[in-house]
Design a protein around this motif. Structure first.
Motif, PDB file in Angstrom:
ATOM      1  N   UNK A 151       0.822  -1.211   0.000  1.00 59.26           N
ATOM      2  CA  UNK A 151       0.000   0.000   0.000  1.00 59.26           C
ATOM      3  C   UNK A 151       0.857   1.262   0.000  1.00 59.26           C
ATOM      4  N   UNK A 152       1.902   1.265   0.787  1.00 57.50           N
ATOM      5  CA  UNK A 152       2.769   2.448   0.881  1.00 57.50           C
ATOM      6  C   UNK A 152       3.455   2.714  -0.462  1.00 57.50           C
ATOM      7  N   UNK A 153       3.939   1.658  -1.071  1.00 49.79           N
ATOM      8  CA  UNK A 153       4.593   1.812  -2.363  1.00 49.79           C
ATOM      9  C   UNK A 153       3.627   2.221  -3.454  1.00 49.79           C
ATOM     10  N   UNK A 158       1.398   6.177  -7.152  1.00 49.02           N
ATOM     11  CA  UNK A 158       0.213   6.927  -7.580  1.00 49.02           C
ATOM     12  C   UNK A 158       0.532   8.425  -7.657  1.00 49.02           C
ATOM     13  N   UNK A 159       1.209   8.941  -6.641  1.00 50.23           N
ATOM     14  CA  UNK A 159       1.568  10.360  -6.630  1.00 50.23           C
ATOM     15  C   UNK A 159       2.579  10.675  -7.729  1.00 50.23           C
ATOM     16  N   UNK A 160       3.529   9.768  -7.938  1.00 55.14           N
ATOM     17  CA  UNK A 160       4.549   9.986  -8.962  1.00 55.14           C
ATOM     18  C   UNK A 160       3.949   9.996 -10.363  1.00 55.14           C
ATOM     19  N   UNK A 161       2.901   9.190 -10.572  1.00 55.09           N
ATOM     20  CA  UNK A 161       2.298   9.072 -11.902  1.00 55.09           C
ATOM     21  C   UNK A 161       1.713  10.388 -12.393  1.00 55.09           C
ATOM     22  N   UNK A 172       1.140   6.050 -17.346  1.00 57.62           N
ATOM     23  CA  UNK A 172      -0.305   5.981 -17.599  1.00 57.62           C
ATOM     24  C   UNK A 172      -0.849   4.681 -17.013  1.00 57.62           C
ATOM     25  N   UNK A 173      -0.119   3.582 -17.265  1.00 60.80           N
ATOM     26  CA  UNK A 173      -0.522   2.286 -16.714  1.00 60.80           C
ATOM     27  C   UNK A 173      -0.413   2.286 -15.192  1.00 60.80           C
ATOM     28  N   UNK A 174       0.608   2.968 -14.687  1.00 62.56           N
ATOM     29  CA  UNK A 174       0.817   3.013 -13.236  1.00 62.56           C
ATOM     30  C   UNK A 174      -0.346   3.703 -12.536  1.00 62.56           C
ATOM     31  N   UNK A 175      -0.860   4.766 -13.139  1.00 63.25           N
ATOM     32  CA  UNK A 175      -1.979   5.485 -12.537  1.00 63.25           C
ATOM     33  C   UNK A 175      -3.212   4.594 -12.451  1.00 63.25           C
ATOM     34  N   UNK A 176      -3.511   3.888 -13.521  1.00 57.93           N
ATOM     35  CA  UNK A 176      -4.676   2.990 -13.531  1.00 57.93           C
ATOM     36  C   UNK A 176      -4.459   1.842 -12.552  1.00 57.93           C
ATOM     37  N   UNK A 177      -3.258   1.271 -12.554  1.00 57.05           N
ATOM     38  CA  UNK A 177      -2.931   0.132 -11.701  1.00 57.05           C
ATOM     39  C   UNK A 177      -3.037   0.501 -10.224  1.00 57.05           C
ATOM     40  N   UNK A 178      -2.431   1.613  -9.832  1.00 57.00           N
ATOM     41  CA  UNK A 178      -2.445   2.009  -8.429  1.00 57.00           C
ATOM     42  C   UNK A 178      -3.842   2.432  -7.981  1.00 57.00           C
TER      43      UNK A 178
END
Length: 212
Positions: A151-153, A158-161, A172-178
């Motif tokens: 969760x922390x990671x 999410x913030x970095x995305x 883009x994938x990271x935002x959807x994934x997180x």
């Protein structure tokens, strides 16, 4: 014409009756009306604040400090909204760390740390590649299942995305994934406590942990 003038003067002399409103007493009473500054106390607080600022400045300037530890300190100062007191020291550290070309493929850099460093560098104008997140990608191009419970990671990623630029598909994938995973975790998480690093008095980091 004369009668109209007399009538007008008479009306002006009549007492104007305005509606009376009964406002409830102020909760503060006369506290602010009678307020006076205690200059000795204000001077005492000012000296204490200056002492704390000098302590933090010494921490930022201390030689041989670990990069991860110092980046966490910078993150803490920015979240507390006091980083403007140490702009020169922070910029000097970030420039030095960025030029180190750290090997983020190393196992020592977990998802939280990699995402945090990426976000801090980009926020301060450094052109760091989103390729540092490739270590968390499977051969099929999807994020690894093993980080779904971090969760922390995930929150850090999410913030970095949100600092992505056009064409950075991995973010883009990271935002959807997180987003999907954090939403699914939310019902099972407690309120975010604060974790204090014993090695760094100011390194306080928000994170989520599962409920007992």
């Amino acid at each position: 014409m004369a009668s109209a003038i007399v009538e007008h003067a008479t009306n002006c002399e009549k007492e104007i009756v305005r509606p009376v409103v009964n406002f409830s007493p102020s909760l503060w009473g006369e506290q602010f009306i009678n307020f006076s500054i205690d200059y000795e106390l204000a001077e005492k607080y000012s000296m204490e604040i200056q002492g704390l600022k000098n302590e933090v400045r010494s921490m930022l300037k201390a030689p041989g400090k670990d990069m991860v530890e110092m980046m966490n300190l910078i993150e803490t100062l920015e979240r507390l909204g006091v980083s403007y007191h140490f702009e020169d020291e922070i910029e000097e550290l970030l420039e030095r760390f960025f030029n180190l070309n750290a090997n983020y493929a190393d196992e020592a850099y977990d998802l939280y740390t990699v995402a945090l460093h990426f976000r801090l560098f980009r926020q301060h104008g450094y052109r760091i590649s989103c390729g540092i997140f490739e270590k968390f990608i499977e051969e099929n191009g999807k994020f690894k299942e093993t980080i779904k419970s971090d969760a922390r990671g995930l929150l850090s990623l999410y913030e970095a995305a949100y600092l992505r630029v056009h064409g950075e598909d991995i973010l883009e994938d990271a935002l959807a994934f997180t987003t999907d995973n954090l939403k699914s975790m939310a019902p099972h998480l407690s309120s975010p406590p604060w974790e204090t690093s014993s090695s760094c008095p100011c390194a306080i980091h928000p994170f989520w942990e599962p409920k007992n």
